[in-house]
Scaffold this motif. Structure first.
Motif, PDB file in Angstrom:
ATOM      1  N   SER A   1      34.839 -38.115 -16.084  1.00 20.57           N
ATOM      2  CA  SER A   1      36.110 -37.463 -15.926  1.00 20.57           C
ATOM      3  C   SER A   1      36.753 -36.536 -16.985  1.00 20.57           C
TER       4      SER A   1
ATOM      5  N   ASP B   1      38.067 -36.953  -8.915  1.00 19.80           N
ATOM      6  CA  ASP B   1      37.895 -37.892  -9.495  1.00 19.80           C
ATOM      7  C   ASP B   1      38.056 -39.368  -9.233  1.00 19.80           C
ATOM      8  N   GLU B   2      36.857 -39.827  -8.729  1.00 20.24           N
ATOM      9  CA  GLU B   2      36.800 -41.200  -8.010  1.00 20.24           C
ATOM     10  C   GLU B   2      37.958 -41.347  -7.118  1.00 20.24           C
TER      11      GLU B   2
HETATM   12 MG   LIG Z   1      36.714 -41.592 -15.186  1.00 20.64          MG
END
Ligand SMILES: [Mg+2]
Ligand SMILES: Nc1ncnc2c1ncn2[C@@H]1O[C@H](COP(=O)(O)OP(=O)(O)O)[C@@H](O)[C@H]1O
Lengths: 265, 450
Positions: free
Chosen positions: A57, A186-187
């Motif tokens: 991240s 991000d995910e």
């Molecule tokens: Mg992360």
């Protein structure tokens, strides 16, 4: 080993969209990203994988300078977008973020109507001259976000009233609405159920036609399903970067192999 | 696994029946019941106190909302009021209130005679049943309507506060033994006049709308003018503390870097909130009045002082409201390319607005009820006898405020003022309860929309 169904997708000769050179990130004293060099291609889905806390991240947030909002975070090195260093003092991060859109882990629609969620970006960037143009942008973005059919009759309903998967696609549509060139995710599926995940993955594959997509994921199957390139991070280092099929079937680094076979993570 | 209990009772064995409570469970349940009983007792005690408070306040104060009046037919004798007979206002003005007193005495004498009431009282003592302001009331009327001279008109005068107290049960034949202001024969006459309908007790709007009156005329005192004083102070407080407080909070919460100096500011704001209000009063006296030469007793100065007091409340609640907005909303806005300021003003602030408003209302309510700092800037005392007639006058001319007025009345010797003080408290509480209810409603209605 996982049964990885990476069909041999032919990846044509690609242009580099983003290239990172010797990127270091510090949170105060702690060194979160160490010496990362990577070239991210246009019209390609690049996946960042790695154990949690390894800096995926952090590195992703360097690409649109979202790390600027964290006081203690310092970034060193160069990140070139189309050959221009986005950390150059002349670059305004606000302008950059219109070009490099972002989708977050938890769906975060504004507590406003679906229409306003999409229209917000175009409004502040002056992309529409009148209501008709704005309507058009909203519709186009929602269509590209693969959610138009579900919400076209209730554009005035609050975006927060949608299901989790719909909210995430709304957020993707919102990111698309400012006409970005790169889309960072991000995910994006970690808060979604399998069906919603499948819908979002399908959408990511379509987005590849127009954008350079970078996706952080903790699911290796997902990386294998949606990406053409994969980068494996470990303890702040970029350990291995290459064709997704290559990484998953024949990793070069023993750490990558341990991770995908489930020994570290 | 063995269940090792602290008091060494035997561990539970396998196969024991669930139909019987173990000693341990019984003790635990008893402790829980005991605790609930304590809680209920505590709440009951609290409610009892509240009930006593409300009953007391209403019981003591509601009398202020009624007032005793005497209706008399007064002959506006031209020979006394306008000797030249030219209805020249300047000539009429020459007759002071003393000149009007005999007219009232004559009127009440005539009334008593007409009703056939037997009394040994002299006309002067009969007229003492009326407020000391009655001649002035008559004079004001005549100055406004010079044509009325020579006519006989019906007037409604305030009764003297003793007569009023007698009708309300505060004054009795027994209690006036040492009272020079009223005598038993006067009370006898009052009884007769009440029976005849000349003296009656009615709703007293003047208490809510009127101005304070001198020590001699408690029956004429009203809280209206000091209510205006409070209103003008609140305007100043709102106009200053809301923008300053919100701007400071936004800066501290959203823009200021985490550094030692922001910590210092933070600690100081919390400290400021705990500073006793009298300190702000003396600060106001020193800075606004002595140094900046602002007028004494002016609601503007009161408002400035109360602003200092209200700011920490507003800043603390605004920061809490901003903190409660999830960071994901800021990320979302920044992610589509909004600037930090756009993210704050387009997304964060609207979500925090109910919390900010709630804090502001509570801060204003606190300021409204504050008395101590007003003591020091001269807003307590017998101040305004006329309501201000413009915004500038409202801000700059000496005035009192509701709580200061209440304090002032409670301080005066005459028990008739005491009743006014309680009545003032009822009005003040109505305002405070309304404001706090509004704050609660706002908070409920807009709680967490994301
Ligand atoms: Mg992360
Ligand atoms: N805001 C922050 N402040 C301080 N340290 C942080 C912050 N965000 C992340 N880190 C640290 O940086 C490292 C990488 O975190 P992150 O990029 O979130 O990992 P990943 O996304 O791969 O799970 C971790 O050790 C984490 O503790």
């Amino acid at each position: 080993m996982y049964d990885i169904a990476t069909t041999e997708k032919t990846v044509e000769q690609q242009v580099t969209k983003i290239s990172a050179r010797d990127v270091q990130v510090y949170y105060g004293e702690s060194h979160a990203i160490k010496d990362v060099n990577v070239d991210i291609e246009d019209k390609t889905v690049t996946a960042f994988i790695g154990p949690s806390g390894c800096g995926k991240s952090t590195f992703l947030r360097c690409l649109n300078r979202m790390n600027d909002t964290i006081d203690i975070c310092k970034v060193k090195g160069e990140i070139l977008l189309d050959g221009e260093n986005i950390y150059d003092p002349k670059v305004d991060p606000v302008q950059l973020r219109a070009k490099v859109g972002m989708v977050f882990q938890k769906p975060n629609p504004f507590p406003k109507s679906i229409y306003d969620n999409i229209a917000y970006g175009p409004r502040i960037h002056g992309l529409a001259r009148n209501k008709a143009e704005l309507d058009e942008i909203v519709e186009k973005s929602l269509r590209r976000g693969a959610i138009w059919n579900e919400v076209k009759d209730r554009l005035d309903a609050p975006g927060t009233g949608l299901s989790g998967g719909q909210q995430q696609r709304l957020c993707i549509a919102r990111a698309i609405a400012t006409e970005p060139e790169v889309l960072l995710m991000d995910e994006p599926c970690s808060a979604l159920d399998p069906i919603a995940t499948a819908q979002v993955e399908e959408l990511i594959d379509e987005l590849r036609q127009n954008y350079s997509v970078v996706i952080v994921t903790h699911s290796m199957q997902q990386a294998a399903r949606v990406s053409q390139k994969t980068a494996f991070f470990h303890l702040g280092n970029l350990v291995e970067f290459g064709e997704t099929g290559q990484i998953f079937t024949n990793p070069e680094d023993p750490r990558t192999e341990s991770y995908i076979t489930g020994r570290i993570g | 696994m063995t269940d090792i209990s602290q008091n060494g009772s035997t561990p539970r064995k396998h196969g024991e029946t669930l139909m019987k409570l173990t000693a341990r469970t019984k003790r635990r349940n008893a402790a829980e019941r005991r605790f609930q009983a304590y809680g209920i007792a505590a709440i009951a005690a609290g409610l009892l106190m509240l009930a006593i408070l409300v009953v007391n306040i209403v019981g003591n104060g509601y009398g202020a909302f009624t007032q005793t009046f005497v209706t008399l037919d007064v002959t506006l004798d031209a020979a006394k009021l306008d000797k030249k007979g030219q209805r020249n206002l300047d000539d009429i003005k020459k007759v002071s209130t003393f000149g009007y007193a005999p007219l009232i005495q004559k009127a009440i004498e005539a009334k008593v005679a007409a009703l056939g009431v037997k009394t040994d009282l002299k006309p002067k003592d009969m007229a003492a049943l009326l407020s000391k302001g009655a001649p002035a009331q008559l004079r004001d009327y005549v100055l406004e309507h010079p044509d009325a001279i020579g006519k006989t008109l019906s007037f409604r005068f305030l009764a003297n506060s003793r007569v009023d107290g007698y009708l309300k049960g505060r004054v009795t034949r027994h209690s006036i033994e040492n009272d020079k202001n009223i005598s038993v024969p006067q009370l006898d006459l009052t009884d007769q006049l009440v029976k005849a309908g000349v003296i009656e007790k009615t709703f007293n709007s003047e208490f809510i709308l009127g101005s304070d009156a001198s020590d001699q005329r408690p029956e004429a005192a009203g809280i209206g003018t000091s209510m205006l004083g409070s209103l003008f102070m609140m305007l100043v407080v709102l106009a200053l503390s809301l923008p300053i407080g919100v701007a400071a909070s936004i800066f501290l919460e959203e823009f200021a870097p985490k550094a030692w100096w922001t910590d210092v500011i933070e600690v100081n704001i919390s400290n400021l909130a705990a500073v006793p209000s009298i300190v702000f009063g003396i600060l106001g006296l020193a800075v606004f009045i002595n140094y900046m030469n602002q007028p004494m007793s002016a609601p503007l100065v009161g408002g400035l002082v109360l602003t200092l007091m209200t700011l920490p409340t507003i800043i603390i609640s605004t920061r809490a409201a901003l903190k409660a907005v999830p960071p994901s909303i800021r990320d979302a806005a920044l992610g589509v390319g909004a600037s930090k300021m756009q993210a704050v003003f387009h997304h964060v602030l609207p979500l925090a607005a109910p919390g900010i408003l709630t804090g502001t209302i509570i801060g204003l309510a606190q300021a409204l009820g504050e008395t101590a700092p007003l003591l020091l800037i001269g807003m307590v005392g017998f101040i305004a006898s006329n309501p201000p007639d413009s915004l500038a006058a409202g801000l700059m001319e000496p005035n009192s405020a509701m709580p200061a007025q209440i304090y002032e009345w409670a301080k005066r010797a005459d028990p008739a003022f005491y009743e006014r003080a309680w009545g003032g408290i009822i009005i003040l509480l109505v305002f405070l309860v309304t404001m706090n209810t509004l704050a609660v409603i706002l908070r409920r209605r807009f709680e967490r929309r994301w």
